[in-house]
Design a protein around this motif. Structure first.
Motif, PDB file in Angstrom:
ATOM      1  N   SER A   1      17.635  15.203   4.355  1.00 19.22           N
ATOM      2  CA  SER A   1      18.475  15.145   5.540  1.00 19.22           C
ATOM      3  C   SER A   1      19.754  15.945   5.312  1.00 19.22           C
ATOM      4  CB  SER A   1      18.815  13.688   5.868  1.00 19.22           C
ATOM      5  OG  SER A   1      19.861  13.222   5.021  1.00 19.22           O
ATOM      6  N   PRO A   2      20.469  16.325   6.381  1.00 20.81           N
ATOM      7  CA  PRO A   2      21.693  17.110   6.216  1.00 20.81           C
ATOM      8  C   PRO A   2      22.753  16.444   5.338  1.00 20.81           C
ATOM      9  CG  PRO A   2      20.959  17.212   8.492  1.00 20.81           C
ATOM     10  CD  PRO A   2      20.092  16.196   7.808  1.00 20.81           C
ATOM     11  N   LYS A   3      22.788  15.112   5.308  1.00 20.07           N
ATOM     12  CA  LYS A   3      23.792  14.422   4.502  1.00 20.07           C
ATOM     13  C   LYS A   3      23.280  14.053   3.115  1.00 20.07           C
ATOM     14  CE  LYS A   3      26.748  12.660   8.188  1.00 20.07           C
ATOM     15  NZ  LYS A   3      27.466  11.469   8.729  1.00 20.07           N
ATOM     16  N   GLY A   4      22.128  14.586   2.747  1.00 22.22           N
ATOM     17  CA  GLY A   4      21.683  14.467   1.367  1.00 22.22           C
ATOM     18  C   GLY A   4      20.683  13.387   1.055  1.00 22.22           C
ATOM     19  N   ALA A   5      20.205  12.656   2.051  1.00 24.16           N
ATOM     20  CA  ALA A   5      19.165  11.664   1.782  1.00 24.16           C
ATOM     21  C   ALA A   5      17.841  12.376   1.508  1.00 24.16           C
ATOM     22  CB  ALA A   5      19.004  10.705   2.956  1.00 24.16           C
ATOM     23  N   VAL A   6      17.064  11.818   0.597  1.00 26.09           N
ATOM     24  CA  VAL A   6      15.723  12.317   0.305  1.00 26.09           C
ATOM     25  C   VAL A   6      14.736  11.227   0.701  1.00 26.09           C
ATOM     26  CG1 VAL A   6      14.138  13.173  -1.457  1.00 26.09           C
ATOM     27  CG2 VAL A   6      16.575  13.715  -1.602  1.00 26.09           C
ATOM     28  N   MET A   7      13.791  11.582   1.561  1.00 22.91           N
ATOM     29  CA  MET A   7      12.837  10.610   2.077  1.00 22.91           C
ATOM     30  C   MET A   7      11.501  10.793   1.374  1.00 22.91           C
ATOM     31  SD  MET A   7      14.135  10.952   6.028  1.00 22.91           S
ATOM     32  CE  MET A   7      14.916  12.556   5.796  1.00 22.91           C
ATOM     33  N   LEU A   8      11.068   9.747   0.680  1.00 18.58           N
ATOM     34  CA  LEU A   8       9.882   9.797  -0.163  1.00 18.58           C
ATOM     35  C   LEU A   8       8.891   8.726   0.282  1.00 18.58           C
ATOM     36  CD1 LEU A   8      11.881   9.928  -3.500  1.00 18.58           C
ATOM     37  CD2 LEU A   8      10.576  11.841  -2.558  1.00 18.58           C
ATOM     38  N   SER A   9       7.618   9.094   0.342  1.00 14.53           N
ATOM     39  CA  SER A   9       6.578   8.146   0.720  1.00 14.53           C
ATOM     40  C   SER A   9       5.485   8.151  -0.342  1.00 14.53           C
ATOM     41  CB  SER A   9       5.983   8.509   2.081  1.00 14.53           C
ATOM     42  OG  SER A   9       5.020   7.553   2.486  1.00 14.53           O
ATOM     43  N   TYR A  10       5.300   7.005  -0.996  1.00 12.98           N
ATOM     44  CA  TYR A  10       4.323   6.863  -2.068  1.00 12.98           C
ATOM     45  C   TYR A  10       3.222   5.888  -1.662  1.00 12.98           C
ATOM     46  CZ  TYR A  10       7.727   9.054  -5.232  1.00 12.98           C
ATOM     47  OH  TYR A  10       8.600   9.920  -5.831  1.00 12.98           O
TER      48      TYR A  10
ATOM     49  N   ASP B   1       0.816  -1.207   0.000  1.00 10.35           N
ATOM     50  CA  ASP B   1       0.000   0.000   0.000  1.00 10.35           C
ATOM     51  C   ASP B   1       0.850   1.258   0.000  1.00 10.35           C
ATOM     52  OD1 ASP B   1      -2.814  -1.228   0.505  1.00 10.35           O
ATOM     53  OD2 ASP B   1      -1.518  -2.167   1.999  1.00 10.35           O
ATOM     54  N   ARG B   2       2.054   1.163   0.590  1.00  7.62           N
ATOM     55  CA  ARG B   2       2.961   2.296   0.630  1.00  7.62           C
ATOM     56  C   ARG B   2       4.374   1.840   0.290  1.00  7.62           C
ATOM     57  NH1 ARG B   2       1.037   5.489   6.159  1.00  7.62           N
ATOM     58  NH2 ARG B   2      -1.098   5.918   5.428  1.00  7.62           N
ATOM     59  N   LEU B   3       5.096   2.729  -0.363  1.00  4.78           N
ATOM     60  CA  LEU B   3       6.500   2.492  -0.677  1.00  4.78           C
ATOM     61  C   LEU B   3       7.290   3.670  -0.128  1.00  4.78           C
ATOM     62  CD1 LEU B   3       8.688   0.839  -2.151  1.00  4.78           C
ATOM     63  CD2 LEU B   3       8.150   2.144  -4.215  1.00  4.78           C
ATOM     64  N   ASN B   4       8.041   3.408   0.947  1.00  6.10           N
ATOM     65  CA  ASN B   4       8.829   4.446   1.604  1.00  6.10           C
ATOM     66  C   ASN B   4      10.300   4.277   1.212  1.00  6.10           C
ATOM     67  OD1 ASN B   4       6.517   5.380   3.087  1.00  6.10           O
ATOM     68  ND2 ASN B   4       6.823   3.703   4.530  1.00  6.10           N
ATOM     69  N   LEU B   5      10.835   5.254   0.515  1.00  4.81           N
ATOM     70  CA  LEU B   5      12.207   5.184   0.017  1.00  4.81           C
ATOM     71  C   LEU B   5      13.070   6.248   0.683  1.00  4.81           C
ATOM     72  CD1 LEU B   5      11.598   4.766  -3.831  1.00  4.81           C
ATOM     73  CD2 LEU B   5      12.020   2.963  -2.145  1.00  4.81           C
TER      74      LEU B   5
END
Length: 207
Positions: free
Chosen positions: A183-192, A147-151
């Motif tokens: 995030s400060p170190k460049g991660a991008v948090m995506l929730s689909y 139902d969700r894809l959290n990357l």
């Protein structure tokens, strides 16, 4: 009915193999085990912990289960005690064709009919999370059993390794559920979230 959420740490080229350490998944002589460690920061940790607080069941592949079962039962007095307490308390469901040793309290193996078993788990729980378990993820993608894809997407390219979409994907529509968080170190948090139907087509010349 609850939800099945897939949680994956991935690179820009969508490699999701062995982010946590060299021994996590050395299959195919993967040379970059532990690639996430230098880039992990407090913002990612807080996001991960917030998601885990709502989790009421884990759905794991055999390799990830073995790693978790060897680690989390011994961490309730450590720095990640709140995560350990949640993981140790909730049910753990293991997808495996073999005969895993289910030594972690609250663990059970799914039956041979994976789609039926996953649907039953979704009916039984509110918030089921699949963490890592890249091989299992391919089956869930193929059957649209999520139902969700959290990357958590990190700013590196590896060029080799098991990928998020590695043969299990089918055409699907997804919707971004909230603005991306960085995030400060460049991660991008995506929730689909998974949407009905398959992607539409058109002609850009008509726009």
């Amino acid at each position: 009915m609850g939800i099945i959420a897939i949680d994956l740490f991935t690179t820009l080229d969508l490699v999701a193999q062995a982010p946590g350490g060299p021994e996590e998944d050395p299959e195919n002589d993967f040379p970059f085990g532990g690639w996430q460690a230098p880039l992990f920061d407090e913002a990612v940790g807080e996001r991960v912990e917030a998601g885990i607080r709502k989790t009421d069941a884990l759905l794991l592949g055999r390799r990830t289960y073995d790693i978790f079962a060897a680690y989390w039962p011994h961490q309730e007095d450590g720095a990640n005690s709140s995560i350990a307490a949640t993981f140790n308390r909730i049910p753990k469901y293991v997808a495996s064709r073999g005969a895993p040793k289910l030594t972690w309290a609250g663990s059970s193996q799914l039956g041979a009919d994976l789609p039926a078993a996953v649907r039953e788990i979704r009916d039984r729980h509110e918030d089921v999370h699949v963490i890592g378990s890249v091989n299992l993820v391919q089956s869930l993608l193929r059957e649209r059993l999520f139902d969700r894809l959290n990357l958590f997407v990190y700013p590196i390219v590896l060029g080799t390794g098991k990928k998020v979409f590695d043969g299990g994907e089918v055409p699907a529509n997804l919707k971004l559920l909230e603005p991306a968080v960085t995030s400060p170190k460049g991660a991008v948090m995506l929730s689909y979230g998974l949407e009905p139907g398959t992607p539409a087509t058109g002609d850009m010349g008509d726009l």
